[in-house]
Design a protein around this motif. Structure first.
Motif, PDB file in Angstrom:
ATOM      1  N   LYS A  85       0.836  -1.208   0.000  1.00  0.00           N
ATOM      2  CA  LYS A  85       0.000   0.000   0.000  1.00  0.00           C
ATOM      3  C   LYS A  85       0.868   1.253   0.000  1.00  0.00           C
ATOM      4  O   LYS A  85       0.629   2.193  -0.748  1.00  0.00           O
ATOM      5  CB  LYS A  85      -0.901  -0.006   1.240  1.00  0.00           C
ATOM      6  N   SER A 184       2.554 -33.368  16.770  1.00  0.00           N
ATOM      7  CA  SER A 184       1.349 -33.810  16.074  1.00  0.00           C
ATOM      8  C   SER A 184       1.700 -34.154  14.627  1.00  0.00           C
ATOM      9  O   SER A 184       0.918 -34.737  13.908  1.00  0.00           O
ATOM     10  CB  SER A 184       0.264 -32.739  16.118  1.00  0.00           C
ATOM     11  N   LYS A 192      15.398 -31.482  11.897  1.00  0.00           N
ATOM     12  CA  LYS A 192      15.870 -32.100  13.132  1.00  0.00           C
ATOM     13  C   LYS A 192      17.388 -32.160  13.181  1.00  0.00           C
ATOM     14  O   LYS A 192      17.986 -32.047  14.243  1.00  0.00           O
ATOM     15  CB  LYS A 192      15.304 -33.512  13.253  1.00  0.00           C
ATOM     16  N   TYR A 197      17.945 -31.693  20.386  1.00  0.00           N
ATOM     17  CA  TYR A 197      16.607 -32.195  20.675  1.00  0.00           C
ATOM     18  C   TYR A 197      16.449 -32.433  22.165  1.00  0.00           C
ATOM     19  O   TYR A 197      17.338 -32.950  22.825  1.00  0.00           O
ATOM     20  CB  TYR A 197      16.390 -33.511  19.922  1.00  0.00           C
TER      21      TYR A 197
ATOM     22  N   SER B  25      18.650 -42.580  13.143  1.00  0.00           N
ATOM     23  CA  SER B  25      19.380 -42.024  12.017  1.00  0.00           C
ATOM     24  C   SER B  25      20.400 -41.024  12.536  1.00  0.00           C
ATOM     25  O   SER B  25      20.100 -39.846  12.696  1.00  0.00           O
ATOM     26  CB  SER B  25      18.413 -41.365  11.036  1.00  0.00           C
ATOM     27  N   LYS B  59      16.481 -37.915  18.077  1.00  0.00           N
ATOM     28  CA  LYS B  59      15.611 -36.886  17.531  1.00  0.00           C
ATOM     29  C   LYS B  59      14.138 -37.270  17.626  1.00  0.00           C
ATOM     30  O   LYS B  59      13.289 -36.673  17.002  1.00  0.00           O
ATOM     31  CB  LYS B  59      15.967 -36.620  16.062  1.00  0.00           C
ATOM     32  N   LYS B  60      13.874 -38.305  18.392  1.00  0.00           N
ATOM     33  CA  LYS B  60      12.503 -38.777  18.520  1.00  0.00           C
ATOM     34  C   LYS B  60      12.379 -39.427  19.879  1.00  0.00           C
ATOM     35  O   LYS B  60      13.253 -40.210  20.262  1.00  0.00           O
ATOM     36  CB  LYS B  60      12.246 -39.841  17.451  1.00  0.00           C
ATOM     37  N   GLN B  61      11.337 -39.105  20.623  1.00  0.00           N
ATOM     38  CA  GLN B  61      11.250 -39.637  21.974  1.00  0.00           C
ATOM     39  C   GLN B  61      11.138 -41.153  21.963  1.00  0.00           C
ATOM     40  O   GLN B  61      11.626 -41.822  22.858  1.00  0.00           O
ATOM     41  CB  GLN B  61      10.081 -38.988  22.712  1.00  0.00           C
ATOM     42  N   ARG B 253      -3.981 -39.726  16.115  1.00  0.00           N
ATOM     43  CA  ARG B 253      -4.173 -38.283  15.964  1.00  0.00           C
ATOM     44  C   ARG B 253      -3.132 -37.713  15.000  1.00  0.00           C
ATOM     45  O   ARG B 253      -3.448 -36.920  14.129  1.00  0.00           O
ATOM     46  CB  ARG B 253      -4.041 -37.625  17.339  1.00  0.00           C
ATOM     47  N   ARG B 254      -1.874 -38.172  15.169  1.00  0.00           N
ATOM     48  CA  ARG B 254      -0.814 -37.707  14.275  1.00  0.00           C
ATOM     49  C   ARG B 254      -1.126 -38.064  12.837  1.00  0.00           C
ATOM     50  O   ARG B 254      -0.969 -37.254  11.925  1.00  0.00           O
ATOM     51  CB  ARG B 254       0.509 -38.369  14.664  1.00  0.00           C
ATOM     52  N   THR B 257      -3.935 -35.834  11.419  1.00  0.00           N
ATOM     53  CA  THR B 257      -3.492 -34.489  11.019  1.00  0.00           C
ATOM     54  C   THR B 257      -2.663 -34.562   9.753  1.00  0.00           C
ATOM     55  O   THR B 257      -2.796 -33.711   8.872  1.00  0.00           O
ATOM     56  CB  THR B 257      -2.619 -33.811  12.096  1.00  0.00           C
ATOM     57  N   LYS B 261      -3.566 -32.678   6.326  1.00  0.00           N
ATOM     58  CA  LYS B 261      -2.619 -31.716   5.783  1.00  0.00           C
ATOM     59  C   LYS B 261      -2.223 -32.070   4.361  1.00  0.00           C
ATOM     60  O   LYS B 261      -2.177 -31.212   3.485  1.00  0.00           O
ATOM     61  CB  LYS B 261      -1.403 -31.692   6.699  1.00  0.00           C
ATOM     62  N   SER B 265      -2.768 -29.854   1.059  1.00  0.00           N
ATOM     63  CA  SER B 265      -1.738 -29.274   0.200  1.00  0.00           C
ATOM     64  C   SER B 265      -1.764 -29.873  -1.189  1.00  0.00           C
ATOM     65  O   SER B 265      -1.408 -29.224  -2.159  1.00  0.00           O
ATOM     66  CB  SER B 265      -0.358 -29.455   0.833  1.00  0.00           C
ATOM     67  N   ARG B 269      -3.306 -26.889  -5.225  1.00  0.00           N
ATOM     68  CA  ARG B 269      -2.884 -26.435  -6.542  1.00  0.00           C
ATOM     69  C   ARG B 269      -3.908 -26.774  -7.625  1.00  0.00           C
ATOM     70  O   ARG B 269      -4.037 -26.059  -8.609  1.00  0.00           O
ATOM     71  CB  ARG B 269      -1.536 -27.066  -6.888  1.00  0.00           C
ATOM     72  N   ALA B 284      -6.003  -5.141  -1.557  1.00  0.00           N
ATOM     73  CA  ALA B 284      -4.860  -4.674  -0.780  1.00  0.00           C
ATOM     74  C   ALA B 284      -3.663  -4.366  -1.663  1.00  0.00           C
ATOM     75  O   ALA B 284      -2.791  -3.592  -1.284  1.00  0.00           O
ATOM     76  CB  ALA B 284      -4.485  -5.720   0.268  1.00  0.00           C
ATOM     77  N   ILE B 290      -2.236 -10.876  -6.429  1.00  0.00           N
ATOM     78  CA  ILE B 290      -0.923 -11.466  -6.160  1.00  0.00           C
ATOM     79  C   ILE B 290      -1.057 -12.843  -5.508  1.00  0.00           C
ATOM     80  O   ILE B 290      -0.353 -13.778  -5.873  1.00  0.00           O
ATOM     81  CB  ILE B 290      -0.097 -10.515  -5.276  1.00  0.00           C
TER      82      ILE B 290
END
Lengths: 294, 473
Positions: A85, A184, A192, A197, B25, B59-61, B253-254, B257, B261, B265, B269, B284, B290
């Protein structure tokens, strides 16, 4: 900048900032500062992940810059965008002034509208450009889309951002970066790999009691002990949402407000709503703790 | 660091190698990070070193238990009977007395040890170091399996636990705890927890000693259990099952989601343009569109019919899979579940929305009795029965999911019935909890049924969630 001198120093200074860290948390926080690597915190909701970032900023006197992630967060909200703007106004003003004596030519305007003045910095760029010590909190990073992770990669590994019209902005002073996630969604391996971590879990009974007494003034020993024991018992049940520290603090406040001096079965049954947020969890708790139906 | 001389680098590399072998890993970047981290902390505290390693490598519990077990093996807290054994003799002399030297493995020593253990486990606050020392003593004295030569002797946590039988101390502990004012149920729970953690210490110690004798790599190969999401359903122990059950809902639950998702995604497109929103947003930017906005697409959903073998051999697997699919029910348009052993019984009613998983499981267990008339798994009869009484559940839009090990006690397989069932639905899958190499051995009818319905190996939570992900697409 030296964030902390040693794990013990981290623990002590976080404690003065009002955050009681266990040994693993203190060590990892210290390492994040010493190695200048981002710190990825995972764990159940409400165990103090966000709170840790705030405590680091309080303990070190650094300013907290927070990027709250959500679904649909894009580059423009995370990094920077141009103030369209204002740019439009600038162009129109240039044209209006130009009608008289040839005015400002296009090249000048073109350079002008992509300058500092029209740049809106968002949290990531703000944190990188600051000269003072900064704690950058990227909250609930698992809520973003995959694309934003790609954006984070450049920022987190090199602490620099490329703006096509201005060039590359590199951090003069690396911020202390904390990412939090409720797991989640699995984050990508690449993110990572760039992070340290730490999984923050429910605290043990002694530490939880300390936390409660620090957070809730006027909570006497006996009731704190009863409360921690009950919450510990609840966490062992198979609940949809196990109570976390945030909930036990809420519960303690509830008890103070209601002036309940003894956490007996009736008191638990009456105030269970402060801790458990699902109907089926309530039923389960009432059954397992053998409470009289409230 | 004079790593070449000390062997520390070798030990570190072997540790990293073992972690990789166990499925973590750990890339070169993490390896270097861990060394940098070690360089900044003091080495005196074992816990600090472990935390530094964990911060850079895990890197993961879910991988944390594996990491801890391997860390204990490669960087043991003590060597042999431990530094404490000298002090132990002084203490031991006072009450063991008659042996006057090293404690021997005999009946009086056993009784004496149990007394001391009961004492150590009693009391309001446990002394962890003392317990760890007692675990070491227990394995050293009661779990030793002397070998004929160096490197052949071994230790067995199993033997030690069998002989000392800490589980029999529960009643004593309960009485002690109740004396301190705990109520009966609470005391029993605490006693069980204490003995459980002591048992784990004993197992750790045996692992440590074996590692000392045979080298850590050997132990890493054979004794470290896989993390809970990789653990096979059929090999799970009672405590593992509890842990797995706690994992089911978060996992679902994971997955939900992730599905939402990805659908979001992927459609973004190709979805039709939302003209109004795009124009509104363009105001705007002076009328230049845009950013474009798109209409969300209706998610594609599946009718799911689950047909599930609940006989003893696959009961664990069946429960998990049913619970998991149930937890995901919003991903599916409708879901009906049937259990069978040799007779079919509908259990859809047990999966009320918002129901308590514990109740659902016990209901399912009770319902399993309806599914058996003769008591032996008979897939052929189950398929014909299903065709007779529940054919209305199958429509051309349905996805049919069969869960079971396809072991039918050499009875008539009735492939024709399954063929008709599979023919009347959109797609059909068979999840088999057995390792693929065992299909077709003994009374397994996996190859026969596998020709009619696509059969997929599904042995752990990871494979299960991968499959459901593909299914829901």
């Amino acid at each position: 900048m030296n964030w902390f001198d040693a794990p013990a120093d981290a623990a002590a200074r976080l404690a003065t900032a009002g955050y009681l860290a266990d040994a693993a948390t203190a060590t990892t926080t210290y390492l994040a500062g010493a190695l200048e690597k981002p710190l990825l915190l995972e764990g159940p909701a409400g165990v103090g992940k966000t709170e840790l970032a705030k405590a680091v900023s309080r303990a070190t006197g650094a300013e907290l810059v927070r990027l709250q992630c959500y679904e649909g967060l894009d580059e423009a909200r995370a990094l920077y965008e141009w103030n369209y703007k204002k740019q439009l106004l600038r162009i129109q003003a240039a044209n209006a002034g130009g009608s008289g004596e040839g005015g400002v030519d296009w090249d000048a305007t073109h350079d002008d509208i992509f300058s500092e003045e029209f740049l809106l910095t968002r949290p990531l760029l703000t944190a990188i450009r600051r000269d003072e010590p900064t704690v950058l909190l990227i909250d609930e990073v698992d809520k973003t889309d995959i694309e934003v992770e790609g954006l984070l990669l450049e920022v987190l590994s090199d602490f620099q951002v490329t703006i096509p019209e201005l060039g590359t902005v590199a951090a003069t002073r690396r911020p202390f970066v904390v990412l939090t996630s409720n797991a989640s969604r699995e984050l990508s391996e690449a993110v990572k790999r760039r992070c340290l971590y730490l999984h923050i879990d429910y605290p043990d009974a002694a530490r939880e009691r300390q936390i409660l007494q620090q957070q809730v003034p006027g909570l006497d020993d006996r009731i704190a002990e009863q409360l921690v024991a009950t919450v510990g018992r609840l966490r062992e049940l198979e609940l949809k949402k196990a109570p976390s520290i945030a909930e036990s603090v809420d519960w303690a406040r509830t008890l103070i407000a209601l002036e309940i001096r003894d956490l007996d079965e009736k008191a638990i049954a009456d105030t269970l709503g402060a801790v458990l947020k699902h109907q089926s969890d309530h039923q389960r708790a009432v059954k397992e703790l053998k409470l009289a139906r409230a | 660091m004079s790593a070449e001389q000390s062997g520390l680098l070798d030990r570190h590399l072997a540790f990293v190698e073992a972690l990789r072998g166990a499925g973590l890993s750990v890339s070169l970047a993490e390896d270097l990070d861990s060394l940098a981290a070690l360089g900044t902390v003091r080495w005196g505290e074992r816990a600090t070193v472990r935390d530094a390693f964990a911060a850079t490598m895990v890197k993961k519990q879910a991988q944390r238990t594996t990491f801890d077990a391997l860390f204990d093996v490669y960087f043991p807290a003590m060597v042999g009977d431990g530094a404490a054994s000298a002090g132990d003799q002084e203490a031991g002399d006072a009450d063991a007395g008659d042996d006057g030297g090293a404690v021997r493995d005999n009946a009086s020593a056993l009784a004496d040890f149990r007394d001391r253990l009961a004492e150590a486990l009693d009391g309001p606050q446990l002394d962890e170091a003392e317990l760890r020392r007692m675990a070491a003593e227990m394995v050293g004295v009661f779990g030793a399996m002397p070998g004929r030569g160096p490197g052949l002797s071994s230790w067995s946590a199993y033997t030690a636990l069998q002989r000392v039988a800490p589980q029999e101390l529960v009643d004593r502990l309960v009485a002690g705890l109740m004396g301190e004012g705990a109520d009966a149920e609470d005391a029993r729970r605490q006693a069980n927890r204490r003995i459980g953690s002591f048992t784990a210490m004993v197992e750790d110690d045996a692992r440590r000693r074996i590692a000392e004798e045979k080298g850590p790599d050997h132990v890493a190969d054979v004794a470290v259990r896989p993390s809970i999401d990789k653990l096979a359903f059929m090999a799970a122990r009672r405590t593992d099952l509890d842990e797995m059950r706690k994992e089911i809902f978060p996992l679902a639950r994971r997955l939900a989601t992730r599905l939402a998702k990805e659908q979001h995604s992927r459609h973004a497109r190709t979805a039709p343009l939302d003209f109004r929103r795009t124009v509104r947003a363009s105001i705007a930017t002076g009328g230049v569109p845009i950013t474009t906005h798109h209409r969300p697409k209706r998610p594609h959903r599946t009718d799911l019919v689950v047909l599930c073998d609940v006989s003893g051999s696959v009961a664990n697997f069946a429960q998990f899979t049913l619970l998991f699919v149930f937890a995901l029910r919003e991903v599916f348009q409708s879901m009906r579940a049937f259990t069978f052993i040799d007779h079919v019984h509908e259990v859809t009613g047990h999966f009320r929305p918002g129901a308590d998983p514990v109740d659902v499981l016990s209901d399912l267990a009770a319902a399993a009795s309806h599914a058996a008339l003769w008591g032996r798994t008979n897939y052929g009869r189950a398929f014909t029965k299903f065709e007779e009484s529940h054919l209305d559940a199958l429509t051309p839009k349905t996805t049919l999911l069969i869960l079971g090990d396809a072991r039918s006690n050499y009875s008539d397989l009735h492939e024709d019935a399954l063929k008709r069932l599979a023919g009347s639905v959109k797609r059909a899958f068979w999840l088999n909890p057995e390792h693929e190499r065992n299909w077709g051995t003994g009374d397994s009818a996996a190859p026969t049924y596998g020709e009619i319905v696509r059969m997929i190996e599904c042995r752990n939570l990871t494979q299960l969630s991968e499959f459901v992900h593909d299914l829901a697409w």
